[in-house]
Design an enzyme around this catalytic site. Sequence first.
Site, PDB file in Angstrom:
ATOM      1  N   LYS A 141      12.236 -12.616  -3.192  1.00  0.00           N
ATOM      2  CA  LYS A 141      12.700 -13.353  -4.387  1.00  0.00           C
ATOM      3  C   LYS A 141      14.233 -13.329  -4.445  1.00  0.00           C
ATOM      4  CE  LYS A 141      12.191 -12.987  -9.402  1.00  0.00           C
ATOM      5  NZ  LYS A 141      13.042 -11.896  -9.868  1.00  0.00           N
ATOM      6  N   TYR A 183      -7.310   1.658   1.476  1.00  0.00           N
ATOM      7  CA  TYR A 183      -6.848   0.593   2.371  1.00  0.00           C
ATOM      8  C   TYR A 183      -7.343  -0.768   1.894  1.00  0.00           C
ATOM      9  CZ  TYR A 183      -5.752  -1.763   6.801  1.00  0.00           C
ATOM     10  OH  TYR A 183      -5.251  -2.605   7.763  1.00  0.00           O
TER      11      TYR A 183
HETATM   12  P1  NAD Z   1       0.868   0.740  12.812  1.00  0.00           P
HETATM   13  O1  NAD Z   1       0.449   1.980  12.122  1.00  0.00           O
HETATM   14  O2  NAD Z   1       1.159   0.811  14.259  1.00  0.00           O
HETATM   15  O3  NAD Z   1       2.113   0.072  12.088  1.00  0.00           O
HETATM   16  C1  NAD Z   1       2.407   0.234  10.735  1.00  0.00           C
HETATM   17  C2  NAD Z   1       3.879   0.560  10.619  1.00  0.00           C
HETATM   18  O4  NAD Z   1       4.238   0.678   9.237  1.00  0.00           O
HETATM   19  C3  NAD Z   1       4.249   1.894  11.258  1.00  0.00           C
HETATM   20  O5  NAD Z   1       5.381   1.730  12.073  1.00  0.00           O
HETATM   21  C4  NAD Z   1       4.535   2.827  10.089  1.00  0.00           C
HETATM   22  O6  NAD Z   1       5.465   3.832  10.411  1.00  0.00           O
HETATM   23  C5  NAD Z   1       5.039   1.844   9.056  1.00  0.00           C
HETATM   24  N1  NAD Z   1       4.829   2.264   7.669  1.00  0.00           N
HETATM   25  C6  NAD Z   1       3.693   2.719   7.107  1.00  0.00           C
HETATM   26  N2  NAD Z   1       3.891   2.941   5.787  1.00  0.00           N
HETATM   27  C7  NAD Z   1       5.180   2.621   5.534  1.00  0.00           C
HETATM   28  C8  NAD Z   1       5.993   2.628   4.376  1.00  0.00           C
HETATM   29  N3  NAD Z   1       5.502   3.018   3.184  1.00  0.00           N
HETATM   30  N4  NAD Z   1       7.285   2.237   4.466  1.00  0.00           N
HETATM   31  C9  NAD Z   1       7.801   1.840   5.660  1.00  0.00           C
HETATM   32  N5  NAD Z   1       7.090   1.823   6.804  1.00  0.00           N
HETATM   33  C10 NAD Z   1       5.787   2.196   6.734  1.00  0.00           C
HETATM   34  O7  NAD Z   1      -0.295  -0.335  12.518  1.00  0.00           O
HETATM   35  P2  NAD Z   1      -0.499  -1.805  13.045  1.00  0.00           P
HETATM   36  O8  NAD Z   1      -1.823  -1.847  13.704  1.00  0.00           O
HETATM   37  O9  NAD Z   1       0.691  -2.274  13.774  1.00  0.00           O
HETATM   38  O10 NAD Z   1      -0.632  -2.600  11.669  1.00  0.00           O
HETATM   39  C11 NAD Z   1       0.419  -3.412  11.167  1.00  0.00           C
HETATM   40  C12 NAD Z   1      -0.091  -4.128   9.922  1.00  0.00           C
HETATM   41  O11 NAD Z   1      -1.202  -4.969  10.259  1.00  0.00           O
HETATM   42  C13 NAD Z   1      -0.573  -3.184   8.829  1.00  0.00           C
HETATM   43  O12 NAD Z   1      -0.184  -3.690   7.567  1.00  0.00           O
HETATM   44  C14 NAD Z   1      -2.072  -3.240   8.974  1.00  0.00           C
HETATM   45  O13 NAD Z   1      -2.733  -2.969   7.762  1.00  0.00           O
HETATM   46  C15 NAD Z   1      -2.300  -4.671   9.429  1.00  0.00           C
HETATM   47  N6  NAD Z   1      -3.565  -4.799  10.166  1.00  0.00           N
HETATM   48  C16 NAD Z   1      -3.690  -4.278  11.426  1.00  0.00           C
HETATM   49  C17 NAD Z   1      -4.923  -4.379  12.077  1.00  0.00           C
HETATM   50  C18 NAD Z   1      -5.122  -3.855  13.473  1.00  0.00           C
HETATM   51  O14 NAD Z   1      -6.233  -3.978  13.996  1.00  0.00           O
HETATM   52  N7  NAD Z   1      -4.137  -3.290  14.131  1.00  0.00           N
HETATM   53  C19 NAD Z   1      -6.007  -4.994  11.441  1.00  0.00           C
HETATM   54  C20 NAD Z   1      -5.828  -5.492  10.145  1.00  0.00           C
HETATM   55  C21 NAD Z   1      -4.596  -5.409   9.519  1.00  0.00           C
END
Ligand code: NAD
Length: 352
Positions: A141, A183
Site C-alpha cells: 500500500k 498453517y
Molecule cells: P521454506 O521454509 O523453504 O521458505 C520459507 C521462508 O520464509 C524461509 O526462508 C524462512 O526462513 C522464511 N520465514 C518464515 N517465517 C518468516 C517470518 N516470520 N519472517 C521472515 N521470514 C520468514 O518453504 P517453501 O517451501 O519455500 O515455501 C515458500 C512459501 O510457499 C510458503 O509461504 C509456503 O507456505 C508456500 N507453499 C509451499 C509449498 C511447498 O510445497 N513447498 C506448498 C504450498 C505453499
Amino acid sequence: MYDHQKELEEIINRLEKNSFKGKNILVTGGAGFIGSWICEVLLEMNANSVVSLDNLSSGRWENISHLEKNPNFKFIKHDISIPIYFGKIIPNKICYPSIDERFDIVMHLASRASPFEFEKFPISILKSNTLGTMNALGCSKDHNAKFFYASTSETYGNPPADKVPTPESYFGNVNTIGPRSCYDESKRAGEAFAKAYELQHNIDVRFVRIFNTYGPRIRAGEELGRALPNFIEQCLNDDPITVFGDGSQTRCFTYVVDEVEGILKDTLIPEARGIPINLGHNKVTTILELAELTKRLTNSNSEIIYQKMPKDDPIRRQPILTRAKKILKWEPTTDLETGLKKTIEWYKMQNV
Ligand code: NAD
Ligand code: UDP
C-alpha cells in the site's frame, strides 16, 4: 549432473522477455526453497532491485549467498510479523531508509511450510501468515505495489471424495483447532487479508494455491521432514523409508521449475488479479509409489517401514487446473521421475 543455470534459463524461456526488467521487487521468504529460486530468476531477468527479506528460520543463507555479489540484490534479516518501513524514518519503528527504491511488486512467501514445524512453531506460522501478510500488504500500500501471496492447497483441508480433484471454488474442510490449523487457517486468513486490501485500498493482489512442490533446495535432514526429501535422504543413506499409514494417501508433486514459472506468470498476467489459482501437478501419486520410485532411482537397499499416520493428514490431494490453464496458460510439464532424478542429483552434489 544437475545444472542449476540451465534450470533457471528454462524458467526464463517460458516467460515474457523483459517482463521484470527495471522492476523493484521485495520477496519475503526470499532465502527459502521457492523464494530463493524466485530471487534468482528476477535478477537474471534484469530486475532493477531484488530485496530478499527473511528471518532465516527455515531458510538458508546458502540458498542466496551466491547472489551477494550482485549489486541489484539486497538481503534483510527480519521477521515480517513485525512492521518494517523502507526509504523513510518513522520514530520507534524498524526502518530501512537506505532501501529507498519504490517497490513495484511485493511477493509474500515468508512462512514455515513443513508439517513437522506445525507442532513446534505454530505461533510463528500463524503470525507469518496473518500479521506478516498484513505488514507485507501495508508495504504494498505504501509503495503502490502489486502484491503476490503464496497460499496453499492446505486451504482446502481434507476435502471429501467428490471434491477431489479440487476446484478453487471449494471452500474447504479445515479443522480450526487441529494440528495443522496454524498453517491452513492462517493461510486462509492471509487470503482474506489480501482480499480486504484489494477491496478497501484497491491493491492489485494475486494469490496462488501451491500444491506439494519439490526440487533442489527443498529442506531435508530434519526430524519428521516432508515425505519427498525424507525419502531421498533415507534412500541415499540406506536407512528405512518411513511411510506413514499404509502409504495409500495421495499427493501431486510439482517440480520447482514449473511452480516458479506459474508463480511469476500469476504475478504478471492482468487477468489473474484478485483470483485464487491452483498451481500444482495433476498427476496423482500415492506415498507408497513415491517411496518405491525414490528407492529405484537411488538404487537403494532401504526397506520400507510403516509408521503411524499423523492426525488430520489429508487423504487425497489433487488440483483442478482449468483456471491456471485458461488464465495463466500454465500447466506443469515435468513428470515426477524427471524432477525426482534432478533433485536426487542435486542432493548428491550437496554431500560431496
Ligand atoms: P521454506 O521454509 O523453504 O521458505 C520459507 C521462508 O520464509 C524461509 O526462508 C524462512 O526462513 C522464511 N520465514 C518464515 N517465517 C518468516 C517470518 N516470520 N519472517 C521472515 N521470514 C520468514 O518453504 P517453501 O517451501 O519455500 O515455501 C515458500 C512459501 O510457499 C510458503 O509461504 C509456503 O507456505 C508456500 N507453499 C509451499 C509449498 C511447498 O510445497 N513447498 C506448498 C504450498 C505453499
Ligand atoms: N509422509 C510419510 N513419510 C514421511 C513424511 C511424510 O509417509 O517421512 C506422508 C505424510 O503423512 C503425508 C504425505 O507423506 O501423507 C506427504 O507429506 P508431506 O510432509 O510431504 O507434505 P503434506 O502434503 O502433508 O503437506
